[in-house]
Design a protein around this motif. Sequence first.
Motif, PDB file in Angstrom:
ATOM      1  N   GLU A 161       0.533  -2.895  25.053  1.00  0.00           N
ATOM      2  CA  GLU A 161      -0.448  -2.018  25.725  1.00  0.00           C
ATOM      3  C   GLU A 161      -0.538  -0.696  24.982  1.00  0.00           C
ATOM      4  O   GLU A 161      -0.294   0.369  25.564  1.00  0.00           O
ATOM      5  N   ILE A 162      -0.843  -0.754  23.719  1.00  0.00           N
ATOM      6  CA  ILE A 162      -0.857   0.482  22.933  1.00  0.00           C
ATOM      7  C   ILE A 162      -2.172   1.241  23.132  1.00  0.00           C
ATOM      8  O   ILE A 162      -3.195   0.634  23.465  1.00  0.00           O
ATOM      9  N   PRO A 163      -2.143   2.563  22.948  1.00  0.00           N
ATOM     10  CA  PRO A 163      -3.389   3.332  23.092  1.00  0.00           C
ATOM     11  C   PRO A 163      -4.289   3.193  21.866  1.00  0.00           C
ATOM     12  O   PRO A 163      -3.896   2.591  20.857  1.00  0.00           O
ATOM     13  N   ILE A 164      -5.478   3.775  21.969  1.00  0.00           N
ATOM     14  CA  ILE A 164      -6.379   3.850  20.808  1.00  0.00           C
ATOM     15  C   ILE A 164      -5.803   4.929  19.892  1.00  0.00           C
ATOM     16  O   ILE A 164      -5.622   6.081  20.314  1.00  0.00           O
ATOM     17  N   ARG A 186      -6.766  -3.923  20.866  1.00  0.00           N
ATOM     18  CA  ARG A 186      -6.117  -2.826  20.126  1.00  0.00           C
ATOM     19  C   ARG A 186      -4.973  -3.243  19.228  1.00  0.00           C
ATOM     20  O   ARG A 186      -4.466  -2.437  18.457  1.00  0.00           O
ATOM     21  N   GLY A 187      -4.507  -4.488  19.351  1.00  0.00           N
ATOM     22  CA  GLY A 187      -3.377  -4.932  18.545  1.00  0.00           C
ATOM     23  C   GLY A 187      -2.043  -4.655  19.223  1.00  0.00           C
ATOM     24  O   GLY A 187      -1.996  -4.151  20.363  1.00  0.00           O
ATOM     25  N   ILE A 188      -0.977  -4.950  18.518  1.00  0.00           N
ATOM     26  CA  ILE A 188       0.382  -4.930  19.080  1.00  0.00           C
ATOM     27  C   ILE A 188       1.304  -4.186  18.108  1.00  0.00           C
ATOM     28  O   ILE A 188       1.199  -4.355  16.896  1.00  0.00           O
ATOM     29  N   ILE A 189       2.206  -3.393  18.672  1.00  0.00           N
ATOM     30  CA  ILE A 189       3.227  -2.709  17.850  1.00  0.00           C
ATOM     31  C   ILE A 189       4.605  -3.297  18.159  1.00  0.00           C
ATOM     32  O   ILE A 189       4.953  -3.502  19.325  1.00  0.00           O
ATOM     33  N   SER A 198      -6.905   6.704  17.536  1.00  0.00           N
ATOM     34  CA  SER A 198      -7.687   7.907  17.214  1.00  0.00           C
ATOM     35  C   SER A 198      -7.803   8.860  18.413  1.00  0.00           C
ATOM     36  O   SER A 198      -8.349   9.948  18.274  1.00  0.00           O
ATOM     37  N   SER A 199      -7.297   8.444  19.586  1.00  0.00           N
ATOM     38  CA  SER A 199      -7.383   9.311  20.772  1.00  0.00           C
ATOM     39  C   SER A 199      -6.204  10.290  20.805  1.00  0.00           C
ATOM     40  O   SER A 199      -5.247  10.146  20.036  1.00  0.00           O
ATOM     41  N   GLY A 200      -6.250  11.242  21.732  1.00  0.00           N
ATOM     42  CA  GLY A 200      -5.146  12.188  21.903  1.00  0.00           C
ATOM     43  C   GLY A 200      -3.867  11.461  22.294  1.00  0.00           C
ATOM     44  O   GLY A 200      -2.789  11.733  21.763  1.00  0.00           O
ATOM     45  N   GLU A 201      -4.025  10.492  23.204  1.00  0.00           N
ATOM     46  CA  GLU A 201      -2.868   9.703  23.639  1.00  0.00           C
ATOM     47  C   GLU A 201      -2.279   8.931  22.456  1.00  0.00           C
ATOM     48  O   GLU A 201      -1.062   8.820  22.298  1.00  0.00           O
ATOM     49  N   GLY A 202      -3.190   8.442  21.615  1.00  0.00           N
ATOM     50  CA  GLY A 202      -2.770   7.688  20.431  1.00  0.00           C
ATOM     51  C   GLY A 202      -1.997   8.557  19.452  1.00  0.00           C
ATOM     52  O   GLY A 202      -1.018   8.124  18.847  1.00  0.00           O
ATOM     53  N   GLU A 203      -2.450   9.795  19.316  1.00  0.00           N
ATOM     54  CA  GLU A 203      -1.791  10.726  18.400  1.00  0.00           C
ATOM     55  C   GLU A 203      -0.348  10.972  18.854  1.00  0.00           C
ATOM     56  O   GLU A 203       0.594  10.930  18.050  1.00  0.00           O
ATOM     57  N   ALA A 204      -0.183  11.183  20.180  1.00  0.00           N
ATOM     58  CA  ALA A 204       1.157  11.425  20.733  1.00  0.00           C
ATOM     59  C   ALA A 204       2.025  10.163  20.556  1.00  0.00           C
ATOM     60  O   ALA A 204       3.210  10.256  20.204  1.00  0.00           O
ATOM     61  N   ILE A 253       0.861  -1.178   0.000  1.00  0.00           N
ATOM     62  CA  ILE A 253       0.000   0.000   0.000  1.00  0.00           C
ATOM     63  C   ILE A 253       0.904   1.237   0.000  1.00  0.00           C
ATOM     64  O   ILE A 253       1.523   1.548   1.018  1.00  0.00           O
ATOM     65  N   PRO A 254       0.992   1.914  -1.147  1.00  0.00           N
ATOM     66  CA  PRO A 254       1.829   3.133  -1.164  1.00  0.00           C
ATOM     67  C   PRO A 254       1.124   4.224  -0.363  1.00  0.00           C
ATOM     68  O   PRO A 254      -0.082   4.423  -0.518  1.00  0.00           O
ATOM     69  N   VAL A 255       1.859   4.880   0.501  1.00  0.00           N
ATOM     70  CA  VAL A 255       1.260   5.922   1.347  1.00  0.00           C
ATOM     71  C   VAL A 255       2.163   7.145   1.408  1.00  0.00           C
ATOM     72  O   VAL A 255       3.338   7.079   1.039  1.00  0.00           O
ATOM     73  N   HIS A 256       1.583   8.247   1.881  1.00  0.00           N
ATOM     74  CA  HIS A 256       2.403   9.380   2.287  1.00  0.00           C
ATOM     75  C   HIS A 256       2.565   9.269   3.788  1.00  0.00           C
ATOM     76  O   HIS A 256       1.718   8.684   4.463  1.00  0.00           O
ATOM     77  N   GLU A 257       3.612   9.871   4.294  1.00  0.00           N
ATOM     78  CA  GLU A 257       3.868   9.835   5.733  1.00  0.00           C
ATOM     79  C   GLU A 257       2.602  10.238   6.524  1.00  0.00           C
ATOM     80  O   GLU A 257       2.260   9.616   7.521  1.00  0.00           O
ATOM     81  N   GLU A 258       1.878  11.248   5.998  1.00  0.00           N
ATOM     82  CA  GLU A 258       0.730  11.727   6.771  1.00  0.00           C
ATOM     83  C   GLU A 258      -0.501  10.805   6.675  1.00  0.00           C
ATOM     84  O   GLU A 258      -1.488  11.017   7.350  1.00  0.00           O
ATOM     85  N   ASP A 259      -0.417   9.740   5.841  1.00  0.00           N
ATOM     86  CA  ASP A 259      -1.536   8.785   5.756  1.00  0.00           C
ATOM     87  C   ASP A 259      -1.417   7.666   6.781  1.00  0.00           C
ATOM     88  O   ASP A 259      -2.367   6.902   6.976  1.00  0.00           O
ATOM     89  N   VAL A 260      -0.245   7.546   7.409  1.00  0.00           N
ATOM     90  CA  VAL A 260       0.009   6.370   8.241  1.00  0.00           C
ATOM     91  C   VAL A 260      -0.960   6.283   9.417  1.00  0.00           C
ATOM     92  O   VAL A 260      -1.473   5.216   9.752  1.00  0.00           O
ATOM     93  N   ARG A 261      -1.254   7.445  10.011  1.00  0.00           N
ATOM     94  CA  ARG A 261      -2.163   7.449  11.160  1.00  0.00           C
ATOM     95  C   ARG A 261      -3.552   6.947  10.739  1.00  0.00           C
ATOM     96  O   ARG A 261      -4.142   6.092  11.403  1.00  0.00           O
TER      97      ARG A 261
END
Length: 246
Positions: A223-226, A189-192, A228-234, A116-124
Amino acid sequence: MKRREIYSDLRCIPPVIVRIDGRNFKNALSRMGFEKPYDEKFTSAIVEAIESFFKKSGLSPVFAYTFSDEISFFFRDNAFDGRIEKIDSVIPSYISSAFSLELDPEEPVSFDSRIIPVHEEDVREYLIWRQDEAWRNCINSYAYYTLISEGMEEHEAAKMLKNKVASDMHELLFERGVNISKVPAWQRRGIIVMKKETEIEGFNPHLNVKTTSTRSKVFTDYEIPIFSSGEGEAFLEKLLAQKADG
Ligand SMILES: Nc1nc2c(ncn2[C@@H]2O[C@H](COP(=O)(O)OP(=O)(O)OP(=O)(O)O)[C@@H](O)[C@H]2O)c(=O)[nH]1
Ligand SMILES: [Mg+2]
């Protein structure tokens, strides 16, 4: 004959996400006797295979995100000069072999693969999409296997859950003593998996001075955050600030 290798020049341009997915894992994992809906041994084997990929494949994804039988790798560098055939064959075959060696060499498995080709800003946005799928998958499979454990036939359980929204399934599970919001975070939530730079303190006896050097270690976060949340964004901001290789 060489000119008949007509797909060998197909190339992609980074950054790309490569998503691989276990082929026919519903049956394969049942045959291998894994617990439903989630089996820790199965998930450990997937994580071990990903960690091995980071350490030994010679390729340098920035991170991997996994849930169920799928793994997404994010690459910034131009792996295999972007050659589609190489990327789509070497990555799933490495994971298949690492996974089988880890678990059961008697049970060969395979993974499909897509780029899947993406731009850096599409990753989120991509990760939010896959994590939504992880959550849907989690609530669906708990509901399905809870009904089966009560003696319901597979087709009946599937019929009962068809067209049910998440809140209905939440309720259905709660009535049966399962609080879905309390199941382990990695199931919801899955694993990173990522490479993390750590500072190593040392000592140089010749110069008689303390030294510090950076090493990168593979780290798995259960134990990753959601996202789409603020914590997730950080969390994602920090994750994407990591260098691809170190
Ligand atoms: N028993 C068990 N099954 C799991 C676990 N994690 C994932 N699975 C199975 O893996 C399947 C993944 O879904 P899909 O990828 O859509 O199904 P698939 O059977 O692999 O089929 P294809 O990917 O289309 O080849 C789920 O249906 C689950 O049955 C686990 O921890 N335990
Ligand atoms: Mg699959």
